[in-house]
Motif scaffolding. Structure first.
Motif, PDB file in Angstrom:
ATOM      1  N   PRO A   1       0.825  -1.208   0.000  1.00  0.00           N
ATOM      2  CA  PRO A   1       0.000   0.000   0.000  1.00  0.00           C
ATOM      3  C   PRO A   1       0.859   1.259   0.000  1.00  0.00           C
ATOM      4  N   LEU A   2       0.335   2.278  -0.614  1.00  0.00           N
ATOM      5  CA  LEU A   2       0.977   3.579  -0.649  1.00  0.00           C
ATOM      6  C   LEU A   2       0.425   4.378   0.518  1.00  0.00           C
ATOM      7  N   GLN A   3       1.284   4.949   1.338  1.00  0.00           N
ATOM      8  CA  GLN A   3       0.823   5.674   2.517  1.00  0.00           C
ATOM      9  C   GLN A   3       0.961   7.173   2.301  1.00  0.00           C
ATOM     10  N   VAL A   4      -0.155   7.874   2.437  1.00  0.00           N
ATOM     11  CA  VAL A   4      -0.193   9.321   2.287  1.00  0.00           C
ATOM     12  C   VAL A   4      -0.907   9.885   3.510  1.00  0.00           C
ATOM     13  N   THR A   5      -0.320  10.907   4.120  1.00  0.00           N
ATOM     14  CA  THR A   5      -0.936  11.544   5.276  1.00  0.00           C
ATOM     15  C   THR A   5      -2.114  12.397   4.814  1.00  0.00           C
ATOM     16  N   LEU A   6      -3.265  12.185   5.424  1.00  0.00           N
ATOM     17  CA  LEU A   6      -4.459  12.927   5.042  1.00  0.00           C
ATOM     18  C   LEU A   6      -4.669  14.111   5.976  1.00  0.00           C
ATOM     19  N   PRO A   7      -4.777  15.313   5.405  1.00  0.00           N
ATOM     20  CA  PRO A   7      -5.051  16.479   6.264  1.00  0.00           C
ATOM     21  C   PRO A   7      -6.515  16.478   6.691  1.00  0.00           C
ATOM     22  N   SER A   8      -6.796  17.076   7.819  1.00  0.00           N
ATOM     23  CA  SER A   8      -8.192  17.158   8.258  1.00  0.00           C
ATOM     24  C   SER A   8      -8.730  18.544   7.904  1.00  0.00           C
ATOM     25  N   LEU A   9      -9.995  18.587   7.573  1.00  0.00           N
ATOM     26  CA  LEU A   9     -10.644  19.844   7.213  1.00  0.00           C
ATOM     27  C   LEU A   9     -11.802  20.105   8.160  1.00  0.00           C
ATOM     28  N   PRO A  10     -11.950  21.348   8.615  1.00  0.00           N
ATOM     29  CA  PRO A  10     -13.122  21.665   9.431  1.00  0.00           C
ATOM     30  C   PRO A  10     -14.385  21.627   8.570  1.00  0.00           C
ATOM     31  N   ALA A  11     -15.530  21.482   9.202  1.00  0.00           N
ATOM     32  CA  ALA A  11     -16.799  21.379   8.471  1.00  0.00           C
ATOM     33  C   ALA A  11     -17.060  22.621   7.629  1.00  0.00           C
ATOM     34  N   ALA A  12     -16.674  23.778   8.118  1.00  0.00           N
ATOM     35  CA  ALA A  12     -16.923  25.034   7.404  1.00  0.00           C
ATOM     36  C   ALA A  12     -15.647  25.536   6.719  1.00  0.00           C
ATOM     37  N   ALA A  13     -14.927  24.663   6.085  1.00  0.00           N
ATOM     38  CA  ALA A  13     -13.663  25.037   5.443  1.00  0.00           C
ATOM     39  C   ALA A  13     -13.909  25.960   4.254  1.00  0.00           C
TER      40      ALA A  13
ATOM     41  N   GLU B   1     -12.783  27.826   0.612  1.00  0.00           N
ATOM     42  CA  GLU B   1     -12.284  27.291  -0.653  1.00  0.00           C
ATOM     43  C   GLU B   1     -10.758  27.208  -0.664  1.00  0.00           C
ATOM     44  N   ALA B   2     -10.089  28.206  -0.110  1.00  0.00           N
ATOM     45  CA  ALA B   2      -8.620  28.218  -0.078  1.00  0.00           C
ATOM     46  C   ALA B   2      -8.082  27.043   0.742  1.00  0.00           C
ATOM     47  N   GLU B   3      -8.743  26.726   1.854  1.00  0.00           N
ATOM     48  CA  GLU B   3      -8.322  25.598   2.685  1.00  0.00           C
ATOM     49  C   GLU B   3      -8.493  24.268   1.940  1.00  0.00           C
ATOM     50  N   LYS B   4      -9.579  24.151   1.184  1.00  0.00           N
ATOM     51  CA  LYS B   4      -9.821  22.932   0.409  1.00  0.00           C
ATOM     52  C   LYS B   4      -8.778  22.780  -0.701  1.00  0.00           C
ATOM     53  N   GLU B   5      -8.456  23.889  -1.363  1.00  0.00           N
ATOM     54  CA  GLU B   5      -7.438  23.846  -2.418  1.00  0.00           C
ATOM     55  C   GLU B   5      -6.078  23.479  -1.845  1.00  0.00           C
ATOM     56  N   PHE B   6      -5.747  24.031  -0.667  1.00  0.00           N
ATOM     57  CA  PHE B   6      -4.476  23.702  -0.028  1.00  0.00           C
ATOM     58  C   PHE B   6      -4.423  22.218   0.319  1.00  0.00           C
ATOM     59  N   ALA B   7      -5.513  21.690   0.857  1.00  0.00           N
ATOM     60  CA  ALA B   7      -5.556  20.267   1.215  1.00  0.00           C
ATOM     61  C   ALA B   7      -5.398  19.397  -0.032  1.00  0.00           C
ATOM     62  N   ALA B   8      -6.033  19.785  -1.133  1.00  0.00           N
ATOM     63  CA  ALA B   8      -5.911  19.016  -2.375  1.00  0.00           C
ATOM     64  C   ALA B   8      -4.473  19.046  -2.888  1.00  0.00           C
ATOM     65  N   ALA B   9      -3.849  20.227  -2.866  1.00  0.00           N
ATOM     66  CA  ALA B   9      -2.453  20.337  -3.312  1.00  0.00           C
ATOM     67  C   ALA B   9      -1.536  19.525  -2.404  1.00  0.00           C
ATOM     68  N   TYR B  10      -1.828  19.541  -1.110  1.00  0.00           N
ATOM     69  CA  TYR B  10      -1.033  18.779  -0.135  1.00  0.00           C
ATOM     70  C   TYR B  10      -1.132  17.275  -0.410  1.00  0.00           C
ATOM     71  N   LEU B  11      -2.334  16.804  -0.718  1.00  0.00           N
ATOM     72  CA  LEU B  11      -2.531  15.385  -1.024  1.00  0.00           C
ATOM     73  C   LEU B  11      -1.812  14.982  -2.308  1.00  0.00           C
ATOM     74  N   ILE B  12      -1.912  15.830  -3.321  1.00  0.00           N
ATOM     75  CA  ILE B  12      -1.249  15.524  -4.591  1.00  0.00           C
ATOM     76  C   ILE B  12       0.258  15.475  -4.397  1.00  0.00           C
ATOM     77  N   ARG B  13       0.812  16.449  -3.681  1.00  0.00           N
ATOM     78  CA  ARG B  13       2.255  16.464  -3.441  1.00  0.00           C
ATOM     79  C   ARG B  13       2.670  15.265  -2.593  1.00  0.00           C
ATOM     80  N   GLY B  14       1.895  14.922  -1.583  1.00  0.00           N
ATOM     81  CA  GLY B  14       2.204  13.762  -0.754  1.00  0.00           C
ATOM     82  C   GLY B  14       2.221  12.471  -1.563  1.00  0.00           C
ATOM     83  N   ALA B  15       1.282  12.324  -2.492  1.00  0.00           N
ATOM     84  CA  ALA B  15       1.242  11.133  -3.342  1.00  0.00           C
ATOM     85  C   ALA B  15       2.445  11.096  -4.274  1.00  0.00           C
ATOM     86  N   GLN B  16       2.819  12.261  -4.830  1.00  0.00           N
ATOM     87  CA  GLN B  16       3.987  12.312  -5.715  1.00  0.00           C
ATOM     88  C   GLN B  16       5.254  11.913  -4.966  1.00  0.00           C
TER      89      GLN B  16
END
Length: 94
Positions: free
Chosen positions: A18-30, A32-47
């Motif tokens: 399995p490939l292990q990637v750390t998942l960031p947590s997002l608050p319920a009322a996140a 748009e900028a926080e969501k974009e940062f989390a997506a970029a973080y996930l993509i970079r972590g996978a790379q």
């Protein structure tokens, strides 16, 4: 998933790990900028995870240049390596 490698670095056919990637947590009322940062973080972590090789552990690691000076031998490196390993094990145990 990525190809499974033995301790010696050989790929084992038809076996994956399995490939292990750390998942960031997002608050319920996140926002748009926080969501974009989390997506970029996930993509970079996978790379990074895909680019890195499977970790291996060896009791005879590669010797850095500091210990390979003419006539230095390997004893000084082995002593330092085991000392640092014991310190890390003790720190983890505490």
């Amino acid at each position: 998933f990525r190809a499974f490698r033995t301790r010696l670095g050989r790929v084992v056919p038809q076996k994956v790990e399995p490939l292990q990637v750390t998942l960031p947590s997002l608050p319920a009322a996140a926002q748009e900028a926080e969501k974009e940062f989390a997506a970029a973080y996930l993509i970079r972590g996978a790379q990074v995870a895909l680019e890195s090789s499977s970790s291996t552990f060896s009791d005879r690691p590669d010797v850095p240049k500091l210990f390979t000076q003419k006539g230095a031998g390997r004893a000084a490196f082995d002593k330092l390596w085991w000392q640092q390993t014991q310190e890390e094990l003790l720190r983890d145990a505490l």
